[in-house]
Design an enzyme around this catalytic site. Structure first.
Site, mmCIF file in Angstrom:
data_model
loop_
_atom_site.group_PDB
_atom_site.id
_atom_site.type_symbol
_atom_site.label_atom_id
_atom_site.label_comp_id
_atom_site.label_asym_id
_atom_site.label_seq_id
_atom_site.Cartn_x
_atom_site.Cartn_y
_atom_site.Cartn_z
ATOM 1 N N PRO A 2 -8.969 11.688 -6.738
ATOM 2 C CG PRO A 2 -8.648 12.089 -4.477
ATOM 3 C CD PRO A 2 -9.703 11.734 -5.488
ATOM 4 C CD GLU A 3 -8.579 7.571 -10.970
ATOM 5 O OE1 GLU A 3 -7.919 6.952 -11.805
ATOM 6 O OE2 GLU A 3 -9.820 7.584 -10.959
ATOM 7 C CE LYS A 51 -5.520 4.288 -6.289
ATOM 8 N NZ LYS A 51 -6.971 4.020 -6.470
ATOM 9 N NE ARG A 250 -12.604 -2.662 -6.022
ATOM 10 C CZ ARG A 250 -11.825 -3.688 -6.309
ATOM 11 N NH1 ARG A 250 -12.242 -4.607 -7.151
ATOM 12 N NH2 ARG A 250 -10.642 -3.779 -5.772
#
Ligand SMILES: [Zn+2]
Length: 272
Positions: A2-3, A51, A250
């Protein structure tokens, strides 16, 4: 993953399903919202900001509220017809149910779910930089914010939603590959920052109308990215094994040949 583009599409699908409809049943399966009830409220619009997803509703007496939710790495929304069984996701991962006479929207594994007065939205999203998919997208402002910290690694700067809103690990990795820039390159060493920001805008815009995210132009499974998700696979341009590095949520993928370390010209850090 999901971006910003995924959240934009969820917001549009929810808006199409719920917009202008009174809610006939709501169910918040979260401790902090266990007693919340929006039955009788009308959904006025659903929007994304970076987002973040914002579902706005109005009460018959004029009060306005916003349901805020974040998908992080794993959240999703699905829309069902009334009476249709919820399929495709485990029942225990349901967090929010919003039903009208026409549609039932179900949010799974949502994060940072909050109900707040609509005029208080800036408390949650006021820190965000220009939204890559927002009607008020401002490329020059995004460039200005990124450039304000010239020593910072560009990979980190692209993920910082205060600089520009909407990029996650996938687009960070892909955009830097496409520009031939090492993720650890300091911002000041990026050859053409406006071109990088422009590519980010074009890439998310090109992907927002569909669920499959592709930077290569191919929608075939296994062919949608240059480096993301391709650890140790040969770079599509030069054949060098793609590298992966992670720190918490990350994750970075890059080609050490196409994206050399800016200081040494050699492959950058990472686990290989
Ligand atoms: Zn390469």
């Amino acid at each position: 993953m999901p971006e910003g583009d995924t959240v934009w599409l969820h917001a549009r699908r929810l808006d199409e399903a719920l917009h202008g409809q009174p809610l006939v049943r709501t169910d918040f399966r979260l401790p902090q919202l266990a007693t919340a009830d929006l039955t009788g409220w009308t959904v006025t619009e659903v929007r994304s900001r970076g987002k973040h997803l914002l579902l706005r509703a109005a009460a018959p007496d004029g009060r306005r509220t916003t349901l805020h939710a974040h998908l992080r790495m794993d959240g999703t929304w699905r829309v069902y017809r009334p009476g249709e069984p919820f399929r495709g996701e485990p029942a225990h991962s349901v967090r929010v149910i919003l039903a009208t006479d026409r549609a039932v929207a179900v949010g799974y594994r949502l994060h940072d779910v909050t109900l707040l007065p609509t005029d208080a939205e800036p408390r949650l999203i006021g820190h965000l930089g220009p939204d890559l998919l927002g009607p008020d997208w401002d490329a020059a402002e995004a460039v200005r914010r990124i450039a304000a910290r010239p020593d910072r690694p560009i990979g980190e700067a692209l993920l910082d939603q205060r600089n520009l809103a909407g990029i996650g690990n996938l687009y960070k990795s892909e955009l830097l590959f496409l520009r031939g820039v090492s993720p650890w390159s300091p911002v000041s060493a990026v050859p053409d920052l406006p071109a990088l920001v422009d590519l980010a805008h074009r890439t998310l815009t090109a992907n927002r109308e569909r669920w499959v995210q592709s930077t290569t132009g191919s929608l075939r499974r296994g062919h949608t990215t240059y480096v993301y998700g391709r650890r140790a696979a040969p770079c599509r341009r030069c054949g060098t094994p793609v590298r992966r590095d992670s720190a918490g949520e990350r994750v970075t993928y890059w080609c050490p040949t196409c994206q050399p370390d800016p200081a040494t010209g050699r492959p950058g850090p990472g686990a290989g």
